[in-house]
Motif scaffolding. Structure first.
Motif, PDB file in Angstrom:
ATOM      1  N   PHE A   1      64.670  30.990   8.502  1.00 49.81           N
ATOM      2  CA  PHE A   1      64.905  31.105   9.869  1.00 49.81           C
ATOM      3  C   PHE A   1      65.949  31.780  10.110  1.00 49.81           C
ATOM      4  N   PRO A   2      66.125  32.507  11.423  1.00 52.32           N
ATOM      5  CA  PRO A   2      65.020  32.590  12.432  1.00 52.32           C
ATOM      6  C   PRO A   2      63.752  33.269  12.059  1.00 52.32           C
ATOM      7  N   LYS A   3      62.547  33.134  12.595  1.00 47.14           N
ATOM      8  CA  LYS A   3      61.447  33.898  12.393  1.00 47.14           C
ATOM      9  C   LYS A   3      61.755  35.255  12.773  1.00 47.14           C
ATOM     10  N   LEU A   4      61.094  36.266  12.175  1.00 44.14           N
ATOM     11  CA  LEU A   4      61.283  37.756  12.567  1.00 44.14           C
ATOM     12  C   LEU A   4      60.092  38.102  13.403  1.00 44.14           C
ATOM     13  N   HIS A   5      60.220  38.604  14.364  1.00 43.32           N
ATOM     14  CA  HIS A   5      59.283  39.257  15.215  1.00 43.32           C
ATOM     15  C   HIS A   5      59.441  40.650  15.727  1.00 43.32           C
ATOM     16  N   ASN A   6      58.273  41.119  15.980  1.00 44.14           N
ATOM     17  CA  ASN A   6      58.314  42.693  16.348  1.00 44.14           C
ATOM     18  C   ASN A   6      57.668  42.548  17.843  1.00 44.14           C
TER      19      ASN A   6
ATOM     20  N   VAL B   1      54.984  38.307  16.805  1.00 49.18           N
ATOM     21  CA  VAL B   1      55.093  39.395  17.861  1.00 49.18           C
ATOM     22  C   VAL B   1      55.371  38.726  18.943  1.00 49.18           C
ATOM     23  N   ASP B   2      56.154  39.452  19.996  1.00 50.60           N
ATOM     24  CA  ASP B   2      56.411  39.173  21.370  1.00 50.60           C
ATOM     25  C   ASP B   2      55.723  39.837  22.096  1.00 50.60           C
ATOM     26  N   LEU B   3      55.248  39.512  23.264  1.00 49.29           N
ATOM     27  CA  LEU B   3      54.152  40.269  24.108  1.00 49.29           C
ATOM     28  C   LEU B   3      54.650  40.576  25.497  1.00 49.29           C
ATOM     29  N   PHE B   4      54.087  41.603  26.013  1.00 51.47           N
ATOM     30  CA  PHE B   4      54.310  41.921  27.465  1.00 51.47           C
ATOM     31  C   PHE B   4      52.937  41.547  28.005  1.00 51.47           C
ATOM     32  N   LEU B   5      53.099  40.690  28.866  1.00 42.07           N
ATOM     33  CA  LEU B   5      51.632  40.275  29.743  1.00 42.07           C
ATOM     34  C   LEU B   5      51.070  41.507  30.729  1.00 42.07           C
ATOM     35  N   PHE B   6      50.909  42.362  30.231  1.00 38.64           N
ATOM     36  CA  PHE B   6      50.593  43.620  31.215  1.00 38.64           C
ATOM     37  C   PHE B   6      49.418  44.316  30.457  1.00 38.64           C
ATOM     38  N   ALA B   7      48.196  44.586  31.234  1.00 32.17           N
ATOM     39  CA  ALA B   7      47.214  45.450  30.736  1.00 32.17           C
ATOM     40  C   ALA B   7      47.906  46.853  30.318  1.00 32.17           C
ATOM     41  N   PRO B   8      47.335  47.251  29.143  1.00 30.30           N
ATOM     42  CA  PRO B   8      46.213  47.104  28.401  1.00 30.30           C
ATOM     43  C   PRO B   8      46.481  46.104  27.242  1.00 30.30           C
ATOM     44  N   HIS B   9      47.531  45.488  27.189  1.00 34.82           N
ATOM     45  CA  HIS B   9      47.959  44.482  26.049  1.00 34.82           C
ATOM     46  C   HIS B   9      47.313  43.301  26.298  1.00 34.82           C
ATOM     47  N   VAL B  10      48.046  42.581  27.344  1.00 30.03           N
ATOM     48  CA  VAL B  10      47.379  41.468  27.868  1.00 30.03           C
ATOM     49  C   VAL B  10      47.451  41.264  29.381  1.00 30.03           C
ATOM     50  N   ASP B  11      46.353  41.089  29.948  1.00 26.54           N
ATOM     51  CA  ASP B  11      46.267  41.076  31.280  1.00 26.54           C
ATOM     52  C   ASP B  11      47.101  39.814  31.822  1.00 26.54           C
TER      53      ASP B  11
ATOM     54  N   ARG C   1      46.001  38.034  11.492  1.00 23.01           N
ATOM     55  CA  ARG C   1      46.699  38.459  10.796  1.00 23.01           C
ATOM     56  C   ARG C   1      47.799  38.173  10.263  1.00 23.01           C
ATOM     57  N   GLY C   2      47.779  36.630  10.420  1.00 20.50           N
ATOM     58  CA  GLY C   2      49.092  36.088   9.804  1.00 20.50           C
ATOM     59  C   GLY C   2      50.092  35.961  10.557  1.00 20.50           C
ATOM     60  N   LEU C   3      50.190  36.036  12.097  1.00 21.13           N
ATOM     61  CA  LEU C   3      51.076  36.341  12.882  1.00 21.13           C
ATOM     62  C   LEU C   3      51.156  35.165  13.698  1.00 21.13           C
ATOM     63  N   SER C   4      52.481  34.978  14.486  1.00 26.33           N
ATOM     64  CA  SER C   4      52.493  34.076  15.672  1.00 26.33           C
ATOM     65  C   SER C   4      52.949  34.767  16.883  1.00 26.33           C
ATOM     66  N   ILE C   5      52.921  34.222  17.824  1.00 31.03           N
ATOM     67  CA  ILE C   5      53.274  34.804  19.026  1.00 31.03           C
ATOM     68  C   ILE C   5      54.536  34.020  19.541  1.00 31.03           C
TER      69      ILE C   5
END
Length: 351
Positions: free
Chosen positions: A9-14, A53-63, A81-85
């Protein structure tokens, strides 16, 4: 986790958003989310991989209007893929369906509507078992020049919008993190950022998201010369001066920090799209970078006594506006992961 890297910890995100931020409409095409996930999952250094991973809530990734079926499919593809959000970004800006936090009318209504949608998505991803930690990131969706037309009045308006946004987040069991970037009105200097958080006054609902690249610009007083911490004409030859400046900065904002981006910056600024004179992300190994990433991350991850704050369960790399050719190279992500591991080695813990 290994003998040479004992901390988990902390977990490592892209961050996934470099695939869409600054892309399209006259620029390079966006890089789809599946490709970003594949590049993230493939990176490996000393047997260690990205945790999520951390995400952007915006298309085309996540609407932002994604259905439950869409979100379940997203959760499944990330887990496969063995990942978390972790943290997610709410698209609160006018061009994406939101509105200015300074606008007490339709702008505020649209802003809060996007926060409501984003916190719902964040909640559903938790319920689908793919998101064990993280916050919802947002900003004021207005520029410093507009804010400066009525600093006191506009600051009060933004604080009220943030208060209402915090209530929406709390109803979803979420927290909001205000992004410390100099292109956002009311958040464009470290003093105005602290003032805004204090006006909201609800740290259990609304905190601060620190990005090492963007917050470095706070010390230079970009967009707020009166709040400069580093001396005018500082030439980066004396690292002790930078350290003192970062101590001042982090002492003010660390208590509010609930989300953290590891990043590099070369102390230059640029403008892109709706961003007003903001910080430039550099590659992890950029020789012009002004930050000693593992050491300077400690100014945020440890308190004034040197004790770990453990204020968040994961940290995220952020690097926007890189050419697609750079982002498609596996070595790019291994270099980033190596820096992330170094941060965790220096400032992490084992559970």
């Amino acid at each position: 986790m290994s003998d040479s890297h004992p901390n988990n910890f902390p977990k490592l995100h892209n961050a996934a958003w470099p695939g869409v931020v600054g892309k399209g409409e006259g620029s390079e095409p966006a890089i789809d989310l599946d490709t970003i996930l594949d590049l993230t999952a493939a990176a490996e250094v000393d047997g260690i991989k990205f945790d999520g991973v951390d995400l952007f809530l915006f298309a085309p990734h996540v609407d932002i209007d994604a259905t439950d079926d869409d979100l379940k499919a997203l959760a499944d593809k990330v887990k496969a893929r063995g990942l978390s959000i972790g943290s997610v970004v709410a698209p609160v800006w006018p061009p994406t369906g939101g509105g200015s936090a300074m606008d007490e009318g339709e702008g505020r209504t649209k802003f809060l509507g996007q926060v409501r949608k984003a916190t719902h998505i964040a909640k559903r991803l938790r319920e689908f078992g793919v998101r064990p930690y993280g916050v919802v990131r947002f900003d004021s969706a207005c520029g410093p020049s507009d804010w400066a037309q009525d600093p006191a009045g506009n600051q009060a308006k933004i604080a009220q919008t943030f208060k209402e946004a915090g209530k929406i987040a709390a109803d979803a069991g979420e927290r909001l993190a205000a992004e410390g970037e100099i292109c956002w009105g009311g958040m464009h200097s470290w003093r105005t950022m602290v003032d805004l958080l204090e006006r909201v006054g609800e740290p259990e609902r609304v905190g601060f998201q620190a990005d090492m690249a963007h917050t470095l610009l706070y010390t230079l007083g970009e967009n707020a010369p009166q709040d400069r911490i580093l001396p005018v004409g500082y030439d980066w030859s004396d690292p002790a001066v930078l350290d003192d400046a970062l101590r001042t900065l982090t002492a003010a904002l660390r208590p509010w920090t609930i989300d953290f981006h590891v990043a590099q910056n070369d102390a230059t600024v640029f403008g892109s799209g709706s961003h007003d004179h903001t910080g430039r992300h550099c590659q992890a190994t950029d020789p012009n970078g002004k930050l000693d990433i593992p050491r300077h991350a400690g100014f945020w991850l440890r308190d004034e006594k040197g004790q770990l704050t453990k204020a968040f369960k994961h940290i995220c790399w952020d690097g926007c506006m890189f050419p697609n050719a750079v982002m498609m190279k596996p070595q790019t992500w291994n270099d980033i992961l190596a820096k992330m591991i170094a941060v965790r080695d220096a400032h992490g813990w084992a559970e």
